[in-house]
Design a protein around this motif. Structure first.
Motif, mmCIF file in Angstrom:
data_model
loop_
_atom_site.group_PDB
_atom_site.id
_atom_site.type_symbol
_atom_site.label_atom_id
_atom_site.label_comp_id
_atom_site.label_asym_id
_atom_site.label_seq_id
_atom_site.Cartn_x
_atom_site.Cartn_y
_atom_site.Cartn_z
ATOM 1 N N THR A 1 21.893 9.548 -4.292
ATOM 2 C CA THR A 1 22.389 9.291 -5.839
ATOM 3 C C THR A 1 22.346 10.763 -6.620
ATOM 4 O OG1 THR A 1 20.114 8.848 -6.414
ATOM 5 C CG2 THR A 1 21.449 7.127 -5.520
ATOM 6 N N GLY A 2 21.703 11.578 -6.059
ATOM 7 C CA GLY A 2 21.571 12.856 -6.887
ATOM 8 C C GLY A 2 20.710 12.630 -8.224
ATOM 9 N N GLU A 3 20.164 11.562 -8.092
ATOM 10 C CA GLU A 3 19.129 11.179 -9.362
ATOM 11 C C GLU A 3 17.489 11.398 -8.721
ATOM 12 O OE1 GLU A 3 20.008 7.509 -10.835
ATOM 13 O OE2 GLU A 3 22.304 7.943 -11.438
ATOM 14 N N PHE A 4 16.782 11.851 -9.671
ATOM 15 C CA PHE A 4 15.405 11.863 -9.309
ATOM 16 C C PHE A 4 14.818 10.120 -9.576
ATOM 17 C CE2 PHE A 4 15.977 16.092 -10.370
ATOM 18 C CZ PHE A 4 15.343 16.779 -9.520
ATOM 19 N N GLY A 5 13.638 9.996 -8.505
ATOM 20 C CA GLY A 5 13.075 8.755 -8.715
ATOM 21 C C GLY A 5 11.833 8.888 -8.054
ATOM 22 N N PRO A 6 11.309 7.755 -7.894
ATOM 23 C CA PRO A 6 9.703 7.957 -7.326
ATOM 24 C C PRO A 6 9.883 8.151 -5.610
ATOM 25 C CG PRO A 6 10.556 5.541 -7.813
ATOM 26 C CD PRO A 6 11.475 6.562 -8.365
ATOM 27 N N VAL A 7 8.883 8.614 -5.071
ATOM 28 C CA VAL A 7 8.666 9.129 -3.811
ATOM 29 C C VAL A 7 8.785 7.967 -2.773
ATOM 30 C CG1 VAL A 7 7.322 10.311 -1.883
ATOM 31 C CG2 VAL A 7 7.314 11.141 -4.243
ATOM 32 N N ILE B 1 0.818 -1.363 0.012
ATOM 33 C CA ILE B 1 -0.011 -0.064 0.012
ATOM 34 C C ILE B 1 0.865 1.190 -0.091
ATOM 35 C CG2 ILE B 1 -1.644 1.446 1.362
ATOM 36 C CD1 ILE B 1 -2.837 -1.485 2.093
ATOM 37 N N SER B 2 1.908 1.231 0.509
ATOM 38 C CA SER B 2 2.957 2.288 0.603
ATOM 39 C C SER B 2 3.512 2.570 -0.604
ATOM 40 C CB SER B 2 4.003 2.147 1.722
ATOM 41 O OG SER B 2 3.382 1.830 3.252
ATOM 42 N N ASN B 3 3.214 1.987 -1.531
ATOM 43 C CA ASN B 3 3.947 2.118 -2.921
ATOM 44 C C ASN B 3 2.983 3.418 -3.605
ATOM 45 O OD1 ASN B 3 5.867 0.158 -3.150
ATOM 46 N ND2 ASN B 3 4.435 -1.321 -3.796
ATOM 47 N N ASN B 4 2.069 3.881 -3.070
ATOM 48 C CA ASN B 4 1.221 5.073 -3.533
ATOM 49 C C ASN B 4 1.444 6.113 -2.612
ATOM 50 O OD1 ASN B 4 -0.349 4.782 -1.225
ATOM 51 N ND2 ASN B 4 -2.239 4.283 -2.561
ATOM 52 N N PHE B 5 2.322 6.210 -1.902
ATOM 53 C CA PHE B 5 2.596 7.295 -0.974
ATOM 54 C C PHE B 5 3.087 8.630 -1.686
ATOM 55 C CE2 PHE B 5 5.708 9.934 1.798
ATOM 56 C CZ PHE B 5 4.662 10.080 2.644
ATOM 57 N N LEU B 6 2.341 9.575 -1.833
ATOM 58 C CA LEU B 6 2.470 10.833 -2.298
ATOM 59 C C LEU B 6 2.928 10.756 -3.776
ATOM 60 C CD1 LEU B 6 4.676 12.894 0.282
ATOM 61 C CD2 LEU B 6 2.259 13.004 -0.033
ATOM 62 N N ILE B 7 2.325 9.772 -4.677
ATOM 63 C CA ILE B 7 2.838 9.683 -5.896
ATOM 64 C C ILE B 7 2.070 10.899 -6.789
ATOM 65 C CG2 ILE B 7 3.392 7.207 -5.872
ATOM 66 C CD1 ILE B 7 0.598 6.581 -6.986
ATOM 67 N N GLY C 1 -9.107 13.922 2.009
ATOM 68 C CA GLY C 1 -9.339 13.009 1.506
ATOM 69 C C GLY C 1 -8.616 11.741 1.994
ATOM 70 N N SER C 2 -7.872 11.805 2.962
ATOM 71 C CA SER C 2 -6.831 11.002 3.519
ATOM 72 C C SER C 2 -6.974 10.675 4.854
ATOM 73 C CB SER C 2 -5.355 11.303 3.256
ATOM 74 O OG SER C 2 -5.196 11.403 1.904
ATOM 75 N N SER C 3 -8.366 10.483 5.365
ATOM 76 C CA SER C 3 -8.502 10.382 6.684
ATOM 77 C C SER C 3 -8.450 8.855 7.135
ATOM 78 C CB SER C 3 -9.935 10.923 7.198
ATOM 79 O OG SER C 3 -10.806 9.930 6.419
ATOM 80 N N ARG C 4 -8.340 7.965 6.263
ATOM 81 C CA ARG C 4 -7.993 6.303 6.557
ATOM 82 C C ARG C 4 -6.658 6.373 7.235
ATOM 83 N NH1 ARG C 4 -4.646 4.124 2.660
ATOM 84 N NH2 ARG C 4 -4.220 5.391 0.956
ATOM 85 N N GLU C 5 -6.460 5.418 7.976
ATOM 86 C CA GLU C 5 -5.224 5.139 8.697
ATOM 87 C C GLU C 5 -4.273 4.763 7.907
ATOM 88 O OE1 GLU C 5 -5.230 3.200 12.472
ATOM 89 O OE2 GLU C 5 -7.011 4.573 13.210
ATOM 90 N N HIS C 6 -4.084 3.995 6.874
ATOM 91 C CA HIS C 6 -3.023 3.831 6.105
ATOM 92 C C HIS C 6 -2.407 4.903 5.477
ATOM 93 C CE1 HIS C 6 -4.294 -0.258 5.889
ATOM 94 N NE2 HIS C 6 -2.924 -0.374 5.955
ATOM 95 N N ALA C 7 -3.057 6.103 5.392
ATOM 96 C CA ALA C 7 -2.443 7.474 4.757
ATOM 97 C C ALA C 7 -1.674 8.009 5.825
ATOM 98 C CB ALA C 7 -3.532 8.649 4.544
ATOM 99 N N ALA C 8 -1.693 7.613 7.184
ATOM 100 C CA ALA C 8 -0.854 8.172 8.089
ATOM 101 C C ALA C 8 0.225 7.117 8.398
ATOM 102 C CB ALA C 8 -1.515 8.459 9.436
ATOM 103 N N LEU C 9 -0.015 5.825 8.211
ATOM 104 C CA LEU C 9 0.950 4.655 8.405
ATOM 105 C C LEU C 9 1.909 4.699 7.577
ATOM 106 C CD1 LEU C 9 -1.455 1.460 9.049
ATOM 107 C CD2 LEU C 9 0.511 2.586 10.803
ATOM 108 N N GLU C 10 1.712 5.109 6.278
ATOM 109 C CA GLU C 10 2.563 5.135 5.218
ATOM 110 C C GLU C 10 3.733 5.875 5.522
ATOM 111 O OE1 GLU C 10 0.337 6.050 1.640
ATOM 112 O OE2 GLU C 10 -0.778 4.227 1.802
ATOM 113 N N PRO C 11 3.830 7.252 5.777
ATOM 114 C CA PRO C 11 4.977 7.878 5.981
ATOM 115 C C PRO C 11 5.906 7.370 7.202
ATOM 116 C CG PRO C 11 3.157 9.303 6.595
ATOM 117 C CD PRO C 11 2.531 8.128 5.970
#
Length: 193
Positions: free
Chosen positions: A53-59, A29-35, A84-94
């Motif tokens: 690394t100095g390179e850009f990548g996914p969050v 589920i954390s694969n969608n964090f801030l994407i 829109g992120s009141s579900r608990e996973h939205a806070a667990l992810e970070p």
């Protein structure tokens, strides 16, 4: 932002306590964090500069690399962060990804409380104009955590890539009980003590 120094002890392992090892889906589920968040540095979604690394990548991938390297990180956002992120996973992810703090102009109320429950540090700019002082590549220190108390602002110190610094106040809405959650690493950890 690219780094955080903190004055508080961090508990090893999950902020949500040992029960999280039974929740194997959190990593996926954390694969969608801030994407879908737009990065101010490059104007792109799900693309942040990795300070290692100095390179850009996914969050999510960059956050995982920081966590594996023992580097704490924080996110800086604008108004109504977490709407829109009141579900608990939205806070667990970070927290699962090694995050320490979220600094914004304002929070969606339920999301702010959920971040507190996960041992995160939700903070708001005391002066909304200070948002514009944050630059890509800044090193961020949050000062005042050793005397963390309800109603007492914390201080944010930015060290910019050119070596110059800025300091400003950050507000919080923590009460004594919630500060206990933060110090324990989460509400569940505090309950287990």
């Amino acid at each position: 932002s690219s780094g955080i120094n903190a004055e508080w002890p961090l508990r090893p392992g999950s902020a949500a306590g040992p029960w999280l090892k039974f929740r194997g889906h959190l990593n996926n589920i954390s694969n969608n964090f801030l994407i879908t968040a737009t990065n101010s540095e490059n104007g792109e979604m799900n693309s942040i500069k990795n300070v290692l690394t100095g390179e850009f990548g996914p969050v999510p991938g960059t956050a995982r690399e920081y966590k594996a390297s023992g580097i704490g990180w924080l996110a800086v956002g604008d108004e109504n962060y977490g709407e829109g992120s009141s579900r608990e996973h939205a806070a667990l992810e970070p927290r699962h990804l090694g995050g320490k703090a979220i600094i914004v102009r304002s929070f969606a109320r339920i999301h702010e409380t959920n971040l507190k429950k996960q041992g995160m540090l939700p903070l708001t700019f005391a002066d909304h104009a200070d948002y514009d002082k944050v630059q890509p590549g800044d090193k961020v220190s949050i000062l005042g955590l050793t005397s963390f108390a309800p109603g007492v602002p914390l201080t944010c110190k930015l060290t910019h890539p050119d070596g110059s610094t800025d300091e400003f106040s950050l507000n919080h809405t923590f009460n004594d009980n919630q500060i206990g959650w933060f110090k324990a690493g989460s509400a569940l950890n505090a309950m287990a003590q």
